[in-house]
Design a protein around this motif. Structure first.
Motif, short mmCIF file in Angstrom:
data_model
loop_
_atom_site.label_atom_id
_atom_site.label_comp_id
_atom_site.label_asym_id
_atom_site.label_seq_id
_atom_site.Cartn_x
_atom_site.Cartn_y
_atom_site.Cartn_z
N ILE A 142 42.00 19.49 15.32
CA ILE A 142 42.90 18.46 14.83
C ILE A 142 42.23 17.10 14.64
O ILE A 142 42.48 16.40 13.66
CB ILE A 142 44.12 18.34 15.77
N VAL A 143 41.34 16.71 15.57
CA VAL A 143 40.75 15.37 15.50
C VAL A 143 39.85 15.20 14.28
O VAL A 143 40.01 14.24 13.51
CB VAL A 143 40.00 15.04 16.80
N PRO A 144 38.86 16.10 14.05
CA PRO A 144 38.02 15.94 12.85
C PRO A 144 38.82 16.00 11.55
O PRO A 144 38.55 15.22 10.62
CB PRO A 144 37.04 17.11 12.95
N MET A 145 39.81 16.89 11.46
CA MET A 145 40.59 16.99 10.24
C MET A 145 41.45 15.74 10.04
O MET A 145 41.64 15.28 8.90
CB MET A 145 41.47 18.24 10.28
N THR A 146 41.95 15.17 11.12
CA THR A 146 42.75 13.96 11.03
C THR A 146 41.90 12.78 10.58
O THR A 146 42.29 12.01 9.68
CB THR A 146 43.41 13.64 12.38
N ILE A 147 40.75 12.61 11.21
CA ILE A 147 39.86 11.50 10.83
C ILE A 147 39.42 11.66 9.38
O ILE A 147 39.40 10.69 8.61
CB ILE A 147 38.65 11.45 11.78
N GLY A 148 39.05 12.88 8.99
CA GLY A 148 38.65 13.11 7.61
C GLY A 148 39.76 12.81 6.62
O GLY A 148 39.54 12.19 5.57
N GLY A 149 40.99 13.21 6.96
CA GLY A 149 42.13 12.94 6.09
C GLY A 149 42.40 11.45 5.95
O GLY A 149 42.69 10.96 4.85
#
Length: 291
Positions: A70-77
């Motif tokens: 969740i964290v990498p995908m959230t930051i990337g988004g």
């Protein structure tokens, strides 16, 4: 009585995954529906759809590097959404192209790039997860993210309420009497991106904007005042979440689309039955003409 309880309450009382899905959906309604009202009043409804697609490449990069974390995908988004918002704004200010056209160009490129990136490593199941979410499989991290987005949105909307309302009604006047005009615009765009990033954990990048815009559009038929409109939009969002989850459980349908379709049904009913809808609005106009 027991049948009604089993149908309406039983799924949420018996299963933890339904409770988590309900909590996440309600928090998303509290957070994204007010943002949707301001988007609609600014005549930027399609901007929300464009920004929902814009976060896909960043989420896809996070997925490629770390999987469904969740964290990498959230930051990337977040990064991708901000780049698209700032890029579209810069193009509209530095060239003859209007912001809606530049936003459309950016989001189409983003959507294609995001799908391509996910397809490079993931399966069709992973792609469906990113595009349409998994509201019935929300983790603790996802719920904390959605709750954090809800808190940030509530505080920001409360602090900048008057500036947000003024910019909706007359942005040129706000910029002429206050220095908050331009900062308010970018703060609002950041809220849009933040809520879409939070929403894609539950509903995916393609459906997150649905819970943002459909309740807001339906609320417009019930009142003309912004405060009550926000409250009605939140109520419609919560009702759509409950109805969609129950429909998903009893009819064995995908939960995300069921929530958005429930909001669509309420929107259609509002068009027909609300005080400012098609039927009652015409009756009121006819009475005024014949009086």
């Amino acid at each position: 009585m027991n049948a009604a309880y089993d149908f309406l309450v039983g799924p949420f009382a018996s299963y933890a995954f339904m409770q988590r899905a309900l909590l996440g959906s309600v928090l998303l309604s509290l957070s994204s529906c007010p943002v949707g009202v301001f988007l609609m009043l600014r005549r930027m409804s399609l901007t929300g759809d464009a920004m929902a697609h814009a976060i896909l490449p960043g989420a896809a990069v996070g997925f490629l590097l770390y999987g469904l974390e969740i964290v990498p995908m959230t930051i990337g988004g977040l990064i991708a959404g901000m780049i698209v918002a700032l890029g579209a704004g810069a193009v509209s200010r530095l060239t003859v192209q209007r912001e809606d056209a530049s936003m459309a160009a950016f989001y189409l490129i983003s959507l294609a790039l995001g799908v391509l990136l996910v397809s490079m490593r993931g399966s069709s199941v992973d792609l469906m997860h990113v595009l349409f979410g998994t509201v019935l499989a929300l983790t603790d991290d996802a719920l904390w993210l959605i709750a954090s987005v809800c808190l940030v949105t509530a505080v920001t909307v409360t602090v900048f309420w008057r500036a947000l309302v003024a910019e909706c009604l007359d942005p040129l006047f706000l910029r002429s009497v206050s220095r908050l005009g331009t900062p308010t615009h970018f703060i609002f765009l950041a809220l849009v991106v933040l809520n879409l990033v939070g929403g894609f954990q539950a509903l995916g990048t393609l459906l997150a904007v649905g819970l943002m815009m459909l309740p807001a559009a339906a609320a417009r038929f019930w009142t003309t005042h912004i405060g009550p409109m926000v409250a009605v939009a939140i109520l419609i969002g919560v009702a759509s979440s409950v109805a969609g989850l129950l429909l998903s459980y009893h009819a064995e349908l995908p939960s995300g689309p069921a929530i958005i379709l429930s909001a669509g049904v309420i929107y259609a009913a509002s068009i027909l039955a609300a005080p400012r809808g098609a039927f009652r609005g015409r009756v009121r106009v006819h009475r005024h003409r014949t009086a």
